[in-house]
Design an enzyme around this catalytic site. Structure first.
Site, PDB file in Angstrom:
ATOM      1  N   SER A 100       0.805  -0.827  -0.463  1.00 21.18           N
ATOM      2  CA  SER A 100       0.087   0.248  -0.018  1.00 21.18           C
ATOM      3  C   SER A 100       0.640   0.736   0.449  1.00 21.18           C
ATOM      4  CB  SER A 100      -1.216   0.184   0.868  1.00 21.18           C
ATOM      5  OG  SER A 100      -2.128   0.742   0.605  1.00 21.18           O
ATOM      6  N   HIS A 153      -8.206  -4.898  -1.802  1.00 22.92           N
ATOM      7  CA  HIS A 153      -7.208  -3.852  -1.484  1.00 22.92           C
ATOM      8  C   HIS A 153      -6.210  -4.869  -0.043  1.00 22.92           C
ATOM      9  CE1 HIS A 153      -3.771  -1.458  -1.029  1.00 22.92           C
ATOM     10  NE2 HIS A 153      -3.889  -0.794   0.319  1.00 22.92           N
ATOM     11  N   ASP A 211      -8.496  -5.410  -6.115  1.00 24.48           N
ATOM     12  CA  ASP A 211      -7.757  -4.113  -5.538  1.00 24.48           C
ATOM     13  C   ASP A 211      -8.569  -3.538  -6.410  1.00 24.48           C
ATOM     14  OD1 ASP A 211      -6.779  -2.139  -4.359  1.00 24.48           O
ATOM     15  OD2 ASP A 211      -4.570  -3.575  -4.292  1.00 24.48           O
TER      16      ASP A 211
END
Length: 393
Positions: free
Chosen positions: A140, A345, A312
């Site tokens: 991330s 995600h 994602d």
């Protein structure tokens, strides 16, 4: 909790602090060439793996199924370092920390950038006696941090693994983060960031975190997990009381989940820190000051793994492929490994069976690792893509 004091640290915004305290944890033994830096995500901490004395406000390491003895990032083989980033609230200086006047910094703390995180990590590693890194791994916004290492210190790291990340946020994510910040600043208890002596802006922070959770999940995962099912208790509670007319309608499982996650989060995180870290993520642009992402990464001579997940939408497969293409235009050897996943995600945190094998093989053998696949037309076809079924059971 180990900390290191870095003298005369200058932030990208131009402000200098006489001392910057950085909290960190290490795992394994350093042999000179086996150091792996793990960069945490937005609200993570230095407590990446389980250890007897490390908690950082969290009971278990946030990547404990990936980092540890015998795991993908094997702490019997690698010396793993994870540092809490400036602006956070887990021991490294940020808005909740004590400032030079003895009071909490609050919003007087200097603005922070991803580049500040990278430079603080470099300074910390210098203090620990660690020179060139075997690898930097991050997911991330931690993946952005890892990319910044390849850009800022290209000769200081052999391998970079950028997991579930991109060269920058797109407009949709920028907009959602803006709404999250407005939720915090709109809480009357925020008080311009000066709330440490009274009530904290927990309602605004809770709303911001709920919006974040919606960004981290995919449509398919939410449909499977919640559907339109009704929860078995009444809505509201202290944080979000319902209106009289609203009591007529059902309180759904998805609402219950978001309320539960928000309640847990506001107990462990600081609202000002959330503002600071989200702004740092929004600000990051790999190509800033360059003609392109490829130009920004052109000096990195090592190996790179871009790892993305099909479900994602926060950081998409397409964004990861664009990043891999930028790396391919330079001197690096690159693989873009795509995982089939419906988890959104959060997959990089909740699917160790998918993340672990390619990471382990990349750390050991680079892009030639056994389970590392690539999206290129000329990629090797003798290894199957990683699917959950291959590593389950």
């Amino acid at each position: 909790m180990p900390t290191e004091t870095i003298p005369d640290f200058e932030f990208a915004a131009g402000q200098t602090v006489d001392e910057l305290t950085v909290a960190y944890e290490t795992y394994g033994e350093f042999t000179g060439e086996n150091a792996v830096l793990v960069c945490h995500a937005l609200t993570g901490s230095q407590h990446v793996a389980d250890s007897p004395d490390g908690t950082a406000g969290q009971g278990h390491g946030w990547w404990r199924d990936v980092v540890g003895p015998g795991k993908a990032i094997d702490t019997t083989e690698y010396f793993v370092v994870c540092a809490n980033v400036p602006g956070s609230c887990y021991g490294t200086d940020g808005p909740p920390a004590e400032g030079p006047d003895g009071e909490r910094w609050g919003t007087e703390f200097p603005p922070v950038t991803v580049g500040d995180w990278t430079r603080s990590q470099r300074r910390l590693l210098d203090e620990l006696g660690v020179g060139r890194l075997h690898a930097v791994v991050g997911g991330s916004v931690g993946g952005m941090n890892a990319l910044d290492w390849a850009h800022r210190y290209p000769d200081d790291v052999r391998r970079v693994a950028a997991v579930a990340t991109a060269a920058r946020l797109d407009a949709q994510c920028l907009g959602m983060n803006a709404v999250a910040r407005r939720a915090i600043r709109g809480d009357p208890n925020w008080n311009g960031g000066d709330y440490y002596g009274g009530e904290h802006p927990t309602r605004g922070l809770a709303l911001a975190r709920q919006l974040g959770h919606l960004m981290y999940l995919s449509k398919d995962s939410m449909a499977d997990k919640f559907g339109r099912r009704t929860a078995g208790r009444e809505a509201g509670g202290d944080a979000f009381p319902t209106d009289p007319a609203g009591a007529f309608f059902p309180y759904r499982d998805v609402e219950s989940y978001l309320d539960y996650q928000a309640d847990k989060f506001v107990e462990r995180f600081d609202a000002n820190s959330y503002l600071y870290l989200v702004r740092a993520m929004d600000d990051y642009d790999l190509a800033a000051g360059y003609d392109s992402d490829a130009d920004a990464l052109a000096a990195f001579p090592g190996e790179a793994l871009a790892l993305s997940f099909t479900g994602d939408w926060h950081f998409t497969v397409e964004q990861s492929e664009a990043l891999a293409d930028a790396l391919r235009d330079g001197a690096a050897d690159v693989a873009h490994h795509v995982v089939e996943s419906d988890h959104g995600h959060d997959a990089f945190l909740v699917e160790p069976e998918s993340v672990g094998p390619p990471l382990a093989d990349f750390l050991a053998d680079g892009v030639d690792g056994r389970s590392v696949t690539d999206t290129r037309d000329d990629a090797r076809d003798d290894y199957a893509p990683v699917h959950n079924s291959l590593f389950s059971g």
